[in-house]
Scaffold this motif. Structure first.
Motif, PDB file in Angstrom:
ATOM      1  N   GLY A 152       0.890  -1.229  -0.071  1.00 59.38           N
ATOM      2  CA  GLY A 152      -0.206  -0.035   0.087  1.00 59.38           C
ATOM      3  C   GLY A 152       0.876   1.253  -0.048  1.00 59.38           C
ATOM      4  N   VAL A 153       2.186   1.185   0.016  1.00 59.01           N
ATOM      5  CA  VAL A 153       3.108   2.407  -0.263  1.00 59.01           C
ATOM      6  C   VAL A 153       3.009   2.865  -1.429  1.00 59.01           C
ATOM      7  CG1 VAL A 153       5.458   3.356   0.426  1.00 59.01           C
ATOM      8  CG2 VAL A 153       4.254   1.502   1.942  1.00 59.01           C
ATOM      9  N   SER A 154       2.881   4.233  -1.802  1.00 57.26           N
ATOM     10  CA  SER A 154       3.135   4.776  -2.969  1.00 57.26           C
ATOM     11  C   SER A 154       3.563   6.168  -2.767  1.00 57.26           C
ATOM     12  CB  SER A 154       1.951   4.677  -4.110  1.00 57.26           C
ATOM     13  OG  SER A 154       0.866   5.366  -3.332  1.00 57.26           O
ATOM     14  N   TRP A 206      25.492  -6.454  14.496  1.00 60.24           N
ATOM     15  CA  TRP A 206      25.066  -5.596  13.298  1.00 60.24           C
ATOM     16  C   TRP A 206      24.930  -6.589  11.978  1.00 60.24           C
ATOM     17  CZ3 TRP A 206      23.102  -0.822  14.552  1.00 60.24           C
ATOM     18  CH2 TRP A 206      23.690  -0.401  15.678  1.00 60.24           C
ATOM     19  N   GLY A 207      23.622  -6.896  11.722  1.00 61.22           N
ATOM     20  CA  GLY A 207      23.399  -7.646  10.246  1.00 61.22           C
ATOM     21  C   GLY A 207      22.958  -6.430   9.329  1.00 61.22           C
ATOM     22  N   LEU A 208      23.716  -5.591   8.796  1.00 60.36           N
ATOM     23  CA  LEU A 208      23.464  -4.431   7.891  1.00 60.36           C
ATOM     24  C   LEU A 208      23.547  -4.830   6.620  1.00 60.36           C
ATOM     25  CD1 LEU A 208      25.029  -1.436   9.914  1.00 60.36           C
ATOM     26  CD2 LEU A 208      22.614  -2.145   9.851  1.00 60.36           C
ATOM     27  N   LEU A 209      22.532  -4.693   5.714  1.00 59.50           N
ATOM     28  CA  LEU A 209      22.483  -5.234   4.455  1.00 59.50           C
ATOM     29  C   LEU A 209      22.126  -3.973   3.438  1.00 59.50           C
ATOM     30  CD1 LEU A 209      20.409  -8.125   5.009  1.00 59.50           C
ATOM     31  CD2 LEU A 209      22.896  -8.052   4.733  1.00 59.50           C
ATOM     32  N   ASN A 210      22.299  -3.918   1.938  1.00 61.25           N
ATOM     33  CA  ASN A 210      21.621  -3.354   1.114  1.00 61.25           C
ATOM     34  C   ASN A 210      20.433  -3.851   0.684  1.00 61.25           C
ATOM     35  OD1 ASN A 210      24.588  -2.042   0.495  1.00 61.25           O
ATOM     36  ND2 ASN A 210      24.594  -4.032  -0.062  1.00 61.25           N
ATOM     37  N   SER A 211      19.386  -3.196   0.680  1.00 59.92           N
ATOM     38  CA  SER A 211      17.849  -3.528   0.086  1.00 59.92           C
ATOM     39  C   SER A 211      17.730  -3.022  -1.236  1.00 59.92           C
ATOM     40  CB  SER A 211      16.919  -2.943   1.055  1.00 59.92           C
ATOM     41  OG  SER A 211      15.616  -3.353   0.549  1.00 59.92           O
ATOM     42  N   HIS A 212      17.316  -3.866  -2.145  1.00 59.83           N
ATOM     43  CA  HIS A 212      17.392  -3.511  -3.553  1.00 59.83           C
ATOM     44  C   HIS A 212      15.846  -3.462  -4.038  1.00 59.83           C
ATOM     45  CE1 HIS A 212      21.488  -4.335  -3.798  1.00 59.83           C
ATOM     46  NE2 HIS A 212      21.243  -5.537  -3.135  1.00 59.83           N
ATOM     47  N   ARG A 213      15.639  -2.804  -4.879  1.00 59.19           N
ATOM     48  CA  ARG A 213      14.296  -2.576  -5.678  1.00 59.19           C
ATOM     49  C   ARG A 213      14.247  -2.575  -6.962  1.00 59.19           C
ATOM     50  NH1 ARG A 213      14.248  -1.747  -0.285  1.00 59.19           N
ATOM     51  NH2 ARG A 213      13.029  -0.279   0.640  1.00 59.19           N
ATOM     52  N   ASN A 214      12.908  -2.883  -7.591  1.00 61.36           N
ATOM     53  CA  ASN A 214      12.923  -3.065  -8.887  1.00 61.36           C
ATOM     54  C   ASN A 214      11.956  -1.849  -9.443  1.00 61.36           C
ATOM     55  OD1 ASN A 214      12.074  -3.416 -11.523  1.00 61.36           O
ATOM     56  ND2 ASN A 214      11.612  -5.731 -11.328  1.00 61.36           N
ATOM     57  N   ASP A 215      12.600  -0.759 -10.131  1.00 62.21           N
ATOM     58  CA  ASP A 215      11.747   0.344 -10.358  1.00 62.21           C
ATOM     59  C   ASP A 215      10.678   0.212 -11.477  1.00 62.21           C
ATOM     60  OD1 ASP A 215      13.115   1.870  -8.786  1.00 62.21           O
ATOM     61  OD2 ASP A 215      14.472   2.679 -10.120  1.00 62.21           O
ATOM     62  N   ASN A 216      10.858  -1.030 -12.337  1.00 60.21           N
ATOM     63  CA  ASN A 216      10.130  -1.124 -13.450  1.00 60.21           C
ATOM     64  C   ASN A 216       8.665  -2.012 -12.887  1.00 60.21           C
ATOM     65  OD1 ASN A 216      11.478  -0.309 -15.158  1.00 60.21           O
ATOM     66  ND2 ASN A 216      12.829  -2.196 -15.408  1.00 60.21           N
ATOM     67  N   VAL A 217       8.884  -2.357 -11.507  1.00 57.65           N
ATOM     68  CA  VAL A 217       7.551  -3.160 -10.972  1.00 57.65           C
ATOM     69  C   VAL A 217       6.968  -2.187  -9.874  1.00 57.65           C
ATOM     70  CG1 VAL A 217       6.790  -5.048  -9.690  1.00 57.65           C
ATOM     71  CG2 VAL A 217       8.446  -5.498 -11.674  1.00 57.65           C
ATOM     72  N   ASN A 218       7.641  -2.116  -8.733  1.00 58.73           N
ATOM     73  CA  ASN A 218       7.461  -1.247  -7.771  1.00 58.73           C
ATOM     74  C   ASN A 218       8.635  -0.599  -6.917  1.00 58.73           C
ATOM     75  OD1 ASN A 218       6.616   0.167  -5.274  1.00 58.73           O
ATOM     76  ND2 ASN A 218       4.498  -1.139  -5.422  1.00 58.73           N
ATOM     77  N   ASP A 328       5.814  -9.121 -12.930  1.00 56.30           N
ATOM     78  CA  ASP A 328       5.269  -7.916 -13.236  1.00 56.30           C
ATOM     79  C   ASP A 328       3.891  -7.677 -13.832  1.00 56.30           C
ATOM     80  OD1 ASP A 328       5.819  -8.860 -15.811  1.00 56.30           O
ATOM     81  OD2 ASP A 328       7.322  -7.332 -16.484  1.00 56.30           O
ATOM     82  N   LYS A 329       3.030  -8.886 -13.710  1.00 52.12           N
ATOM     83  CA  LYS A 329       1.968  -9.055 -14.114  1.00 52.12           C
ATOM     84  C   LYS A 329       1.107 -10.128 -13.709  1.00 52.12           C
ATOM     85  CE  LYS A 329       3.692 -11.925 -18.125  1.00 52.12           C
ATOM     86  NZ  LYS A 329       5.143 -11.379 -17.946  1.00 52.12           N
ATOM     87  N   GLN A 360       0.402 -12.864  -8.573  1.00 47.74           N
ATOM     88  CA  GLN A 360      -0.312 -11.612  -8.892  1.00 47.74           C
ATOM     89  C   GLN A 360       0.998 -10.571  -9.138  1.00 47.74           C
ATOM     90  OE1 GLN A 360      -2.484 -11.821  -5.137  1.00 47.74           O
ATOM     91  NE2 GLN A 360      -4.174 -10.855  -6.180  1.00 47.74           N
ATOM     92  N   TYR A 361       0.629  -9.477  -9.671  1.00 50.77           N
ATOM     93  CA  TYR A 361       1.394  -8.418  -9.843  1.00 50.77           C
ATOM     94  C   TYR A 361       2.287  -7.891  -8.395  1.00 50.77           C
ATOM     95  CZ  TYR A 361       2.979  -3.620 -10.647  1.00 50.77           C
ATOM     96  OH  TYR A 361       3.984  -2.335 -10.627  1.00 50.77           O
ATOM     97  N   PHE A 362       3.731  -7.917  -8.520  1.00 50.96           N
ATOM     98  CA  PHE A 362       4.436  -7.583  -7.293  1.00 50.96           C
ATOM     99  C   PHE A 362       4.157  -6.226  -6.649  1.00 50.96           C
ATOM    100  CE2 PHE A 362       8.389  -7.291  -5.163  1.00 50.96           C
ATOM    101  CZ  PHE A 362       8.142  -8.125  -4.011  1.00 50.96           C
ATOM    102  N   ASP A 363       3.191  -6.048  -6.040  1.00 53.58           N
ATOM    103  CA  ASP A 363       3.111  -4.632  -5.333  1.00 53.58           C
ATOM    104  C   ASP A 363       3.298  -4.808  -3.751  1.00 53.58           C
ATOM    105  OD1 ASP A 363       0.713  -5.814  -4.606  1.00 53.58           O
ATOM    106  OD2 ASP A 363      -0.532  -4.330  -5.631  1.00 53.58           O
ATOM    107  N   GLY A 364       3.575  -5.884  -3.127  1.00 53.43           N
ATOM    108  CA  GLY A 364       3.963  -6.169  -1.717  1.00 53.43           C
ATOM    109  C   GLY A 364       4.504  -7.435  -1.588  1.00 53.43           C
TER     110      GLY A 364
END
Length: 401
Positions: A152-154, A206-218, A328-329, A360-364
């Motif tokens: 629900g984040v946009s 400390w288990g610090l990580l990089n968190s990656h996103r897909n701009d083409n999906v969400n 993505d669909k 389902q489309y990956f929005d969460g």
């Protein structure tokens, strides 16, 4: 035999049940879904919502449990603290856990305790929000105050986009409450994320990580994480310093905390989230592969009142990533195709779907198809994968016409 109450029986929560079983604890599981897979691993199962605090308290009393864990679950974390506090079991203050679990309470707390915080306000009606939205500088982030997994984040780029963003957030809020925040522009490639673990009020791991996103999906839903973290030592020190200050401010005593942090071009640090629980998307599994530290063991044993110690060895030249399989669909799942030799890098593969299942489309995060763990020989290999994972891994979906 000591008993432990576990809140949530999804596939990602099974490792916590399995570890508790391996230690000889009698595992009692609660989940609102009657077909959850975790019930096949627990000694006893109750079909009860993990957000129903009083119902869970009754289960805990009847079973005379010795500890309560909401493993990798934001909605269940306040329930676990509430029940443990009522029964005098190991816990952090219920009030503090509730602050971390609700975005509006968290933003208020940050502001009142002199942490950096974007302009933010919670709303329970669209009409009230529309009356005040011109007081914000666009773009703004619109979020449910009580969802997890970025559901629900946009982002609303301009005022004309706001009503649609509000409705998306509303559809994903259990309590039908929304928060609006002014947008922060991060000055680093990837969101700072991962898990830390507190013992006796101090962050011991400390288990610090990089968190990656897909701009083409969400662009707001994680599609993977990677170790080691790609930030400077000065910024790493800032993250640790401010996180410990937040822990102190909340009177936290122990446990796993999942963090998301951004730093802007002026080196101002912003806490986006600090979930009072282990990270989702199997982050504890990644951290075990990367560091040898067992966050699941630490979580279970600490909740049972046992002391747990971390080795905190310096791990060098280990490059571990996860990739969240997604679509993505909407459609029907067929298979996962690995390309260009990436299959040689796979450490572990967890697939939630079978061929023929709907996706389902990956929005969460709840729309994930599975998770793949990968080990790379060099940082360059890891970065190449991170920049374009679809070049290496393809989820084959059959669209329904």
């Amino acid at each position: 035999m000591k008993k432990i109450l576990l809140l949530g029986g999804s596939t990602q929560q099974i490792p916590a049940i399995e570890f508790a079983n391996s230690q000889g604890y009698y595992t009692v599981l609660c989940d609102y879904l009657s077909d959850n897979p975790g019930q096949n691993y627990a000694k006893k199962f109750y079909c009860v919502s993990t957000t129903d605090k009083d119902a869970i308290l009754e289960v805990a009393k009847n079973e005379k449990v010795d500890g309560v864990v909401a493993y990798a679950s934001d909605p269940a974390a306040p329930t676990a603290a509430y029940v443990a506090e009522k029964l005098g079991l190991p816990t952090n203050p219920y009030k503090s856990v509730e602050i971390l679990a609700f975005k509006d309470k968290f933003r208020d707390f940050l502001r009142e305790n002199n942490f950096n915080c974007p302009k933010a306000k919670g709303f329970s009606s669209l009409e009230n929000a529309k009356e005040e939205i011109n007081q914000f500088t666009f773009p703004v982030m619109v979020k449910p105050i009580d969802s997890s997994g970025s559901k629900g984040v946009s982002k609303a780029e301009k005022v004309e986009d706001f009503e649609e963003a509000y409705k998306i957030a509303l559809d994903n809020s259990r309590g039908k409450n929304i928060i609006v925040e002014e947008f922060i522009e991060q000055d680093h490639d990837y969101m700072i994320a991962g898990d830390c673990f507190v013992i006796d009020g101090e962050v011991e791991f400390w288990g610090l990580l990089n968190s990656h996103r897909n701009d083409n999906v969400n662009p707001y839903v994680p599609v993977g994480t990677s170790y080691p973290i790609f930030i400077s030592k000065n910024r790493l020190d800032l993250v640790k310093r401010e996180t410990q200050r937040l822990i102190d401010s909340l009177d936290i005593e122990f446990g796993a905390f999942n963090i998301e942090i951004m730093i802007d071009k002026n080196d101002k640090l912003y806490f986006i989230e600090m979930g009072p629980r282990n990270g989702g998307n199997m982050i504890p599994d990644l951290l075990y592969m990367a560091t040898g530290e067992d966050m699941i063991a630490a979580t279970i044993e600490s909740a049972m009142g046992n002391k747990y110690g971390f080795n905190n060895k310096i791990i060098q030249n280990k490059f571990i990533s996860t990739y969240v399989l997604h679509s993505d669909k909407d459609g029907i799942f067929q298979t996962v195709q690995y390309k260009n030799g990436i299959e040689d890098k796979i450490l572990k593969e967890v697939i939630y779907k079978q061929k023929g299942d709907s996706v389902q489309y990956f929005d969460g995060a709840n729309k994930a198809i599975g998770i793949v763990f990968l080990k790379f020989n060099t940082h360059e290999e890891q970065i190449n994968f991170t920049k374009d994972p679809e070049n290496w891994i393809e989820v084959i979906i059959k669209q329904v016409i």
